[in-house]
Design a protein around this motif. Structure first.
Motif, mmCIF file in Angstrom:
data_model
loop_
_atom_site.group_PDB
_atom_site.id
_atom_site.type_symbol
_atom_site.label_atom_id
_atom_site.label_comp_id
_atom_site.label_asym_id
_atom_site.label_seq_id
_atom_site.Cartn_x
_atom_site.Cartn_y
_atom_site.Cartn_z
ATOM 1 N N ASN A 123 8.289 -15.311 6.759
ATOM 2 C CA ASN A 123 8.304 -13.811 5.922
ATOM 3 C C ASN A 123 9.702 -13.544 6.079
ATOM 4 O O ASN A 123 9.980 -13.194 4.964
ATOM 5 C CB ASN A 123 7.315 -12.723 6.923
ATOM 6 C CG ASN A 123 5.937 -12.831 6.690
ATOM 7 O OD1 ASN A 123 5.505 -13.578 5.473
ATOM 8 N ND2 ASN A 123 5.200 -12.654 7.362
ATOM 9 N N CYS A 147 11.542 -7.386 -0.246
ATOM 10 C CA CYS A 147 10.187 -7.559 -0.861
ATOM 11 C C CYS A 147 10.257 -7.950 -2.468
ATOM 12 O O CYS A 147 10.073 -7.233 -3.293
ATOM 13 C CB CYS A 147 9.558 -6.117 -0.880
ATOM 14 S SG CYS A 147 10.096 -4.674 -1.801
ATOM 15 N N GLU A 169 -0.237 -9.887 8.967
ATOM 16 C CA GLU A 169 1.265 -9.604 8.586
ATOM 17 C C GLU A 169 1.412 -10.226 7.586
ATOM 18 O O GLU A 169 2.577 -9.918 6.804
ATOM 19 C CB GLU A 169 1.992 -10.101 9.826
ATOM 20 C CG GLU A 169 1.805 -9.310 11.087
ATOM 21 C CD GLU A 169 2.948 -9.544 12.109
ATOM 22 O OE1 GLU A 169 3.971 -10.092 11.867
ATOM 23 O OE2 GLU A 169 2.687 -9.516 13.476
ATOM 24 N N THR A 170 1.120 -11.226 6.861
ATOM 25 C CA THR A 170 1.070 -12.107 5.820
ATOM 26 C C THR A 170 0.744 -11.324 4.385
ATOM 27 O O THR A 170 1.223 -11.191 3.500
ATOM 28 C CB THR A 170 1.154 -13.446 5.741
ATOM 29 O OG1 THR A 170 -0.354 -13.830 5.981
ATOM 30 C CG2 THR A 170 1.901 -14.343 6.697
ATOM 31 N N PRO A 189 -0.173 -8.282 3.750
ATOM 32 C CA PRO A 189 0.775 -7.304 2.961
ATOM 33 C C PRO A 189 1.766 -7.494 1.876
ATOM 34 O O PRO A 189 1.995 -6.790 0.933
ATOM 35 C CB PRO A 189 1.274 -6.367 4.065
ATOM 36 C CG PRO A 189 0.393 -6.736 5.114
ATOM 37 C CD PRO A 189 -0.224 -8.118 5.066
ATOM 38 N N TYR A 190 2.268 -8.781 2.220
ATOM 39 C CA TYR A 190 3.364 -9.277 1.271
ATOM 40 C C TYR A 190 2.958 -9.681 -0.036
ATOM 41 O O TYR A 190 3.729 -9.531 -1.071
ATOM 42 C CB TYR A 190 3.994 -10.548 1.726
ATOM 43 C CG TYR A 190 5.138 -10.192 2.916
ATOM 44 C CD1 TYR A 190 6.229 -9.907 2.349
ATOM 45 C CD2 TYR A 190 4.795 -10.075 4.229
ATOM 46 C CE1 TYR A 190 7.307 -9.429 3.517
ATOM 47 C CE2 TYR A 190 5.643 -9.741 5.281
ATOM 48 C CZ TYR A 190 6.880 -9.504 4.870
ATOM 49 O OH TYR A 190 7.877 -9.378 5.818
ATOM 50 N N TRP A 203 0.485 -5.656 -2.839
ATOM 51 C CA TRP A 203 1.220 -4.589 -3.473
ATOM 52 C C TRP A 203 1.487 -4.867 -5.108
ATOM 53 O O TRP A 203 1.367 -3.815 -5.968
ATOM 54 C CB TRP A 203 2.288 -3.971 -2.998
ATOM 55 C CG TRP A 203 3.453 -4.925 -2.795
ATOM 56 C CD1 TRP A 203 3.541 -5.911 -1.780
ATOM 57 C CD2 TRP A 203 4.546 -5.048 -3.882
ATOM 58 N NE1 TRP A 203 4.886 -6.654 -2.140
ATOM 59 C CE2 TRP A 203 5.399 -6.101 -3.254
ATOM 60 C CE3 TRP A 203 4.848 -4.373 -4.943
ATOM 61 C CZ2 TRP A 203 6.395 -6.534 -4.098
ATOM 62 C CZ3 TRP A 203 6.024 -4.838 -5.572
ATOM 63 C CH2 TRP A 203 6.951 -5.838 -5.231
ATOM 64 N N CYS A 223 4.047 -0.675 -0.137
ATOM 65 C CA CYS A 223 4.674 -1.911 -0.188
ATOM 66 C C CYS A 223 5.062 -2.383 1.342
ATOM 67 O O CYS A 223 4.933 -1.496 2.165
ATOM 68 C CB CYS A 223 6.192 -1.710 -0.646
ATOM 69 S SG CYS A 223 6.369 -1.540 -2.389
ATOM 70 N N PRO A 224 5.410 -3.637 1.736
ATOM 71 C CA PRO A 224 5.490 -3.964 3.011
ATOM 72 C C PRO A 224 6.651 -3.246 3.757
ATOM 73 O O PRO A 224 7.445 -2.427 2.850
ATOM 74 C CB PRO A 224 6.042 -5.386 2.891
ATOM 75 C CG PRO A 224 5.642 -5.843 1.690
ATOM 76 C CD PRO A 224 5.313 -4.700 0.754
#
Ligand SMILES: [Zn+2]
Length: 312
Positions: A51, A61, A202-203, A205-206, A209, A217-218
């Motif tokens: 990430n 992002c 955790e991945t 959300p990338y 959006w 956004c993250p």
């Protein structure tokens, strides 16, 4: 003999179909297990590095938020050793094959063979070295990258967000799971252990959006208004591209409408650029003055929209 042959063919087709269905149902090992003697905490550490590759190489992002880390777990105790990182580099290079994984494989090849680098391997030694390495990617590889991973002969391949989740979040995908590519690669000598859906909390959300204006956004990111200005500028020159349409999704509901049924009614489209509409106008200047109606007319002319909206 002919009917018997037809029966054989039918039997073969049925067997192939069943095999395909079975391939899609292949279960994955629980992502928290200690596969190959490596604890989940270590897997999570390296997935976070994948990430982080976005911030390190592109931005916190980027739209195509696909990051990769390639790690040597065989070099000793502890977390292992980072060999290289990579991030989707299509936008910066124009090379459509530079997905995060391919970019990372290219970077690692350079790192492994550089005469001034820490490894200084020959081409042949570098090829062998890949068979000891583990590739972490924050999203499941497309068939191109999954194939590259198998051709390289990586020891391990660990992904975060699944292709199924990417599709659910609006991403266009070639719908072949990595497990299916791996299942079909049995002629290759090196085996690669596949671990999927690691650290998805955790991945995911990338990738959630870009096509969902309601999704935040993250962490550490903000939606950029610059693409809106870029789209407006290009529209004045009649240069709206498919990529622009992706960018428009960040500023309006146009992409959503286009995906529903194209062409759509222009009166349903809101093409305001929040907070930057004024500066967009100023940036273009009096001769190239543009408002939402001009942009919509450009889209109509290029068959993205059905009708010219009513000017108010
Ligand atoms: Zn790919």
């Amino acid at each position: 003999m002919a009917p018997f042959k037809a029966l054989l063919q039918l039997s073969f087709l049925l067997t192939s179909s069943i095999a395909q269905v079975a391939a899609h149902q292949q279960p994955l090992a629980d992502s928290r297990l200690a596969i190959n003697g490596i604890q989940f905490a270590t897997r999570a550490y390296w997935m976070r590095v994948a990430n982080q590759a976005l911030s390190d190489l592109v931005s916190p992002c980027p739209f195509g938020a696909f990051g990769t880390a390639i790690v040597n777990h065989t070099s000793g105790e502890g977390l292992g050793e980072l060999v290289c990182i990579g991030a989707n580099s299509i936008g910066s290079t124009g090379n459509p094959t530079l997905h995060g994984e391919i970019a990372a494989i290219n970077n690692c090849t350079s790192v492994l063979t550089s005469p001034t680098g820490p490894y200084n391997l020959t081409a042949s030694q570098a090829q062998t070295a890949f068979k000891s390495l583990s590739l972490y990617t924050n999203a499941e590889s497309c068939p191109m990258c999954a194939s590259a991973i198998r051709w390289a002969g990586f020891k391990e391949y660990i992904y975060g967000t699944s292709i199924d989740t990417l599709i659910e979040k609006g991403w266009g995908q070639i719908r072949i799971a990595s497990a299916d590519v791996f299942a079909a690669s049995y002629d290759l000598s090196a085996a690669t252990r596949l671990m999927g859906e690691v650290l998805t909390n955790e991945t995911d959300p990338y990738f959630a959006w870009q096509y969902d204006p309601e999704y935040a956004c993250p962490a550490g990111c903000e939606r950029q208004m610059l693409p809106c200005l870029t789209v407006l500028m290009r529209a004045t020159q009649g240069l709206i591209t498919g990529h622009d349409l992706q960018l428009i999704s960040q500023i309006s509901n146009l992409q959503y409408l286009l995906e529903k049924k194209s062409p759509v009614d222009a009166n349903d489209v809101d093409l305001e650029c929040p907070g930057q509409h004024q500066s967009a106008k100023q940036g273009i200047g009096s001769e190239g003055y543009l408002d939402r109606y001009d942009l919509i007319e450009t889209l109509v002319n290029r068959s993205y929209l059905r009708s010219t909206p009513n000017r108010m």
